[in-house]
Design an enzyme around this catalytic site. Structure first.
Site, PDB file in Angstrom:
ATOM      1  N   GLU A 115       5.076  -5.888  -0.934  1.00 14.91           N
ATOM      2  CA  GLU A 115       3.774  -5.408  -0.487  1.00 14.91           C
ATOM      3  C   GLU A 115       3.154  -4.584  -1.604  1.00 14.91           C
ATOM      4  O   GLU A 115       3.705  -3.559  -1.998  1.00 14.91           O
ATOM      5  CB  GLU A 115       3.927  -4.570   0.775  1.00 14.91           C
ATOM      6  CG  GLU A 115       4.310  -5.436   1.959  1.00 14.91           C
ATOM      7  CD  GLU A 115       4.851  -4.618   3.112  1.00 14.91           C
ATOM      8  OE1 GLU A 115       4.481  -3.441   3.240  1.00 14.91           O
ATOM      9  OE2 GLU A 115       5.660  -5.183   3.875  1.00 14.91           O
TER      10      GLU A 115
ATOM     11  N   ASP B  11      -0.486   7.424   5.471  1.00 15.67           N
ATOM     12  CA  ASP B  11       0.552   7.638   4.479  1.00 15.67           C
ATOM     13  C   ASP B  11       0.982   9.083   4.323  1.00 15.67           C
ATOM     14  O   ASP B  11       0.174   9.998   4.421  1.00 15.67           O
ATOM     15  CB  ASP B  11       0.091   7.108   3.119  1.00 15.67           C
ATOM     16  CG  ASP B  11       0.023   5.594   3.124  1.00 15.67           C
ATOM     17  OD1 ASP B  11       0.979   4.977   3.615  1.00 15.67           O
ATOM     18  OD2 ASP B  11      -0.988   5.044   2.665  1.00 15.67           O
TER      19      ASP B  11
END
Lengths: 400, 257
Positions: free
Chosen positions: B46, B57
């Site tokens: 990814e 995140d």
């Protein structure tokens, strides 16, 4: 506009036409859905409404007055009125939605309120609400703003809140939002995110607007009672846009009333020197919702600047974005110099020291008054300027 | 069958998919990192499109994004770096990022470029399912790009089944109500969640992401699902002194054992 405006906007997915929505990861999505469902049931209950009404009257000191600025009007023309949100407890309109959000948190059994703050007004208001309800409070604030808004940082700490300094990026409001969301995601079960404006994913823009509507409802009634008519113009400053949505919402149906949203023009019209999102931005997605955004060609939010920390944000409320597109509200800019001039004019002609955010609205009202000397102008004076005085003395000094 | 389906038809267990942020630690490391990850036995990659406003995140990935953006990484730079990637790399490649850079680039141009380069799928954590199906699904399908959707412990069963209908790749299971980042071990509640989803007999394979950082956590998720996605631990490894190859080799063995 129709009488069903508040039922139509936002739609069930939180959209104001193309703006708003909830562009968020699934973990947040399920939490936002819970808050939305809770808001729709709890906020309509008699208990909730009565408790909030009582808080507003006995604790916040509402209704705040509408005041006619005699000396200011004599000097600049027009008839300038202020909705005195600076007299709301904690010195700004922010407590209106903070008490609502905290009351909702109480009904949901949450233990902790988490939020970001720019100028510190929202942080102080939320810390106040947390103290009132006996909840924990964690406020995320950019290091630049912490230095600039020292008195508010101290107030938050005195009120028992934890102030988390945010040291990445530009160290201002945008980074504080990211940091607060991250903290919230760590424990969405026991905590609730209390956003500081009519921004963020659905249901916040709707919820904060609804809690702020009290400003417009009061102001319209008070103004009518004082003058027997509607004002020709209504003016408010727009960063995220909560005080503006509060006062505008009561006048959207009054087609004869011109509505002005005043954005921070900063130092210049170059990208990075201002935070005039709707005047210079394009539609984008930031912090989980779609709105006019100041961004570069790669879709990165741009650096923003304003002399007023509370307006320093690269996005804006989705409802404002829609009201711009359908041309119901006129959005314009006031630069730093005009803002500082208005700050001193209101202080010295009326004995009211306005917040730098609100000074943008005052400055625009002075322009309107000079342009249309026969007209009446109602300004939302969203906050008082005590928090700004050290910064103003250090940066600009007294007027010559 | 797309490349992702081919992978799962050959291998149903112990899948290791690795996330890294494009442009980190150096702007031009992207291609080398991809080649080295494949060489050292990673099954799928990814590639993160850095964004300065990442709602999903944790600190490690945010930090790598900040560095990558400062290095000059953007979607157009990334696409130009990846132009010839299929000459050297054969495992599935996925782009992961936030919706705004993709919108500003143009969704159709984005999908078209992905197709021409040989990108197999896309993960956009802030693009909700209903927005995807309403606005973008037809474009993704036209260019054969798989949209990989995330589920969390709070996602309702009906919604998981809906998500299962929308993709022919895998389902990204977020391990907990948190942002990305490392944990030392999964707790009983999380194990229960892995079991619960696994017993739903979905048509798509399951990969668990968020919180896998060592052989122990990797083994834990592999017991109940098809494998794991590891991000923060890789980013940390890339920052170590030593060559990219040494760091990547050490990192892969620290997960697979």
């Amino acid at each position: 506009m129709s009488h069903n405006y508040f039922k139509t906007y936002p739609n069930k997915d939180g959209f104001f036409n193309e703006y708003g929505g909830a562009f968020i990861p699934p973990v947040l999505e399920s939490e936002m859905k819970k808050i939305t469902d809770a808001y729709f049931t709890i906020s309509k209950s008699h208990d909730f409404i009565n408790e909030l009404r009582s808080i507003r009257k006995h604790y916040q000191g509402r209704p705040t007055p509408v005041y006619y600025c005699n000396r200011l009007s004599q000097k600049y023309g027009g008839r300038i009125y202020l909705k005195r949100e600076d007299l709301n407890h904690t010195g700004a309109h922010k407590l209106n939605h903070c008490m609502g959000e905290a009351l909702l948190a109480k009904y949901l059994g949450k233990k902790k309120l988490i939020a970001e703050t720019g100028a510190g007004q929202h942080g102080v208001a939320l810390a106040t609400a947390a103290a009132y309800f006996g909840l924990e409070c964690e406020i995320h604030m950019g290091e630049v703003d912490i230095a600039k808004e020292h008195p508010n940082v101290v107030r938050m700490k005195i009120l028992g809140a934890t102030v988390v300094p945010v040291s990445h990026g530009l160290k201002t409001l945008k980074e504080a939002v990211d940091s607060a969301f991250e903290a919230y995601l760590k424990d969405p079960i026991n905590s609730i995110y209390c956003i500081g404006s009519v921004v963020g994913p659905h249901p916040f823009p709707m919820m904060v607007r609804d809690f702020q509507r009290v400003v417009g409802i009061e102001a319209r009634e008070q103004y009518m009672e004082m003058t027997g008519e509607l004002p020709d113009s209504v003016v408010a400053c727009v960063g995220g846009g909560s005080n503006a949505m509060g006062i505008f919402s009561a006048f959207l149906d009054d087609e004869e009333v011109a509505i002005y949203g005043v954005e921070p023009g900063g130092r210049s019209m170059n990208l990075g020197d201002h935070a005039a999102t709707m005047s210079f931005g394009t539609p984008g997605i930031i912090h989980g919702f779609k709105c006019y955004t100041l961004q570069d060609e790669n879709g990165e939010p741009s650096p923003v600047y304003s002399v007023a920390s509370g307006l320093d944000y690269p996005g804006v409320g989705p409802e404002h974005s829609m009201l711009k597109d359908i041309k119901r509200v006129n959005y314009d800019v006031i630069n730093d110099t005009e803002c500082i001039d208005a700050f001193y004019e209101l202080s010295r002609l009326e004995g009211i020291i306005p917040a730098l955010e609100s000074s943008h609205a005052v400055a625009y009202a002075l322009k309107l008054a000079q342009k249309y000397p026969q007209s009446s102008i109602l300004v939302n004076l969203s906050g008082r300027g005590d928090k700004d005085i050290d910064f103003i003395m250090d940066t600009f000094g007294l007027p010559k | 069958m797309n490349r992702i389906q081919q992978l799962f038809s050959k291998k149903q267990k112990q899948i290791l998919s690795v996330y890294f942020t494009a442009g980190f630690p150096q702007l031009h490391d992207t291609v080398s990192i991809i080649e080295l990850l494949e060489k050292h036995g990673v099954d799928m990659i990814e590639i993160g499109i850095p964004f300065s406003d990442p709602l999903a995140d944790g600190n490690v990935i945010q930090h790598s994004s900040t560095v990558a953006l400062a290095n000059g990484m953007s979607l157009s730079v990334l696409f130009s770096q990846l132009e010839h990637i299929r000459k050297t790399v054969s495992i599935p490649l996925i782009l992961m990022g936030y919706i705004n850079p993709v919108l500003q680039f143009g969704v159709e141009k984005f999908c078209e470029t992905c197709q021409s380069i040989g990108i197999d799928g896309v993960i956009l954590p802030d693009l909700p399912l209903h927005e995807y199906t309403k606005e973008y699904k037809h474009i993704f399908e036209q260019y054969g790009i798989q949209n990989i959707l995330l589920i969390s412990p709070q996602t309702e069963e009906s919604r998981i089944r809906m998500i299962d209908q929308q993709t022919q790749a895998f389902i990204y299971m977020v391990s907990s109500s948190s942002t990305t980042g490392t944990k030392s071990k999964f707790n009983d509640e999380q194990i229960h969640y892995f079991k619960r989803i696994s017993s739903m007999n979905l048509q798509n394979p399951l990969l668990v992401g968020f919180g896998i950082s060592n052989t122990e956590t990797f083994a834990q998720v592999c017991e109940y699902t098809h494998g794991a996605i590891v991000g923060s631990a890789c980013i940390k490894a890339l920052e170590q002194p030593g060559t990219l190859e040494q760091n990547i080799s050490t990192f892969v063995s620290s997960i697979k054992g």
